[in-house]
Design an enzyme around this catalytic site. Sequence first.
Site, PDB file in Angstrom:
ATOM      1  CD  GLU A   1      -2.820  -1.180   2.469  1.00  0.00           C
ATOM      2  OE1 GLU A   1      -2.714  -0.257   3.308  1.00  0.00           O
ATOM      3  OE2 GLU A   1      -3.607  -2.126   2.576  1.00  0.00           O
TER       4      GLU A   1
ATOM      5  CG  HIS B   1      -5.901   0.093   5.047  1.00  0.00           C
ATOM      6  ND1 HIS B   1      -4.748  -0.641   5.150  1.00  0.00           N
ATOM      7  CD2 HIS B   1      -6.570  -0.130   6.202  1.00  0.00           C
ATOM      8  CE1 HIS B   1      -4.704  -1.267   6.321  1.00  0.00           C
ATOM      9  NE2 HIS B   1      -5.811  -0.966   6.977  1.00  0.00           N
TER      10      HIS B   1
END
Length: 313
Positions: free
Chosen positions: A265, A286
């Site tokens: 990420e 997220h």
Amino acid sequence: MKIVISEFMDEAAIRSAFVGFDVVYDPALVDAPDRLAGEAADADALIVRNRTQVRGALLDGAARLRCVGRLGVGLDNIDVAACEARGIAVYPATGANDVSVAEYVIGTAMLLLRGAYRATDELAAGTWPRNALSAGREISGKRLGLIGFGSIARETARRAVALGMSVAAHDPFVAADDPAWRPSWGRVESRPLESLLRTSDVVSLHVPLTDETRGMIGGEAIATMPDDAILINAARGGVVDEAAVAEALRSGRLGGAALDVFDAEPLKGAAAERFAGCPNLVLTPHIAGVTAESNVRVSRVTAEAVAQHLRGH
């Protein structure tokens, strides 16, 4: 005493809990490793979300560090063993974002089962795809399979039962006689993982990222699921093989998927491109546990824990 906050946090919680402390609050620090290391060098406490890696050189250089506050519950971005070895306390915001994640799971399950909510552009262009969208499915009567049965999964199960779903879970760490399997609002069946995958219409992950869980949902696991099943991962990236999910969606081996977390990420490059054109897919950054309300709760819980620790209470 100095507190460094490297990612976004509710500012009211900062003002309320940290009176008398030297606070460095800069959400941009997570993307400025040299500045972060400099600020952490004389910090007594560090408060992070999921992107700041509290390990290696950053942790080694924080010689005065006494505690780490985690604005969330996952600890895979924190070297917990190294913290323990140095007597550094780690405070996750346990329970503070349970509702947000549970609502995300149920909301995306309903969206993916129904399949009718992406027709706006077509209708705005003057078309009427009513027949094409008439095969959407109801959530009532479906079976939810939870992999992991901690507090977030239990909140999810309670909402699923209220909507008419049956619920099963797989969690070898919850004893067979634990009352969590028989809550006042219904019943949750304990099942082996293979059986749960084979019999669930919606599968939702609620496990940490460990050596045992990494890649646990890959091509082989997906192959055991019904062809029209929905897969949701709002737990941890790395638990799901993202390439296998993309391939299963394209080939019709999955009815839909929602991924909120990823192995790397932010999601970018080839890892992002593999999802281009996948049908019935929801990708989010997220964010399942982050809402206006949960940010206040998570921030308050974390700030209070850190302040109490530094004050020696």
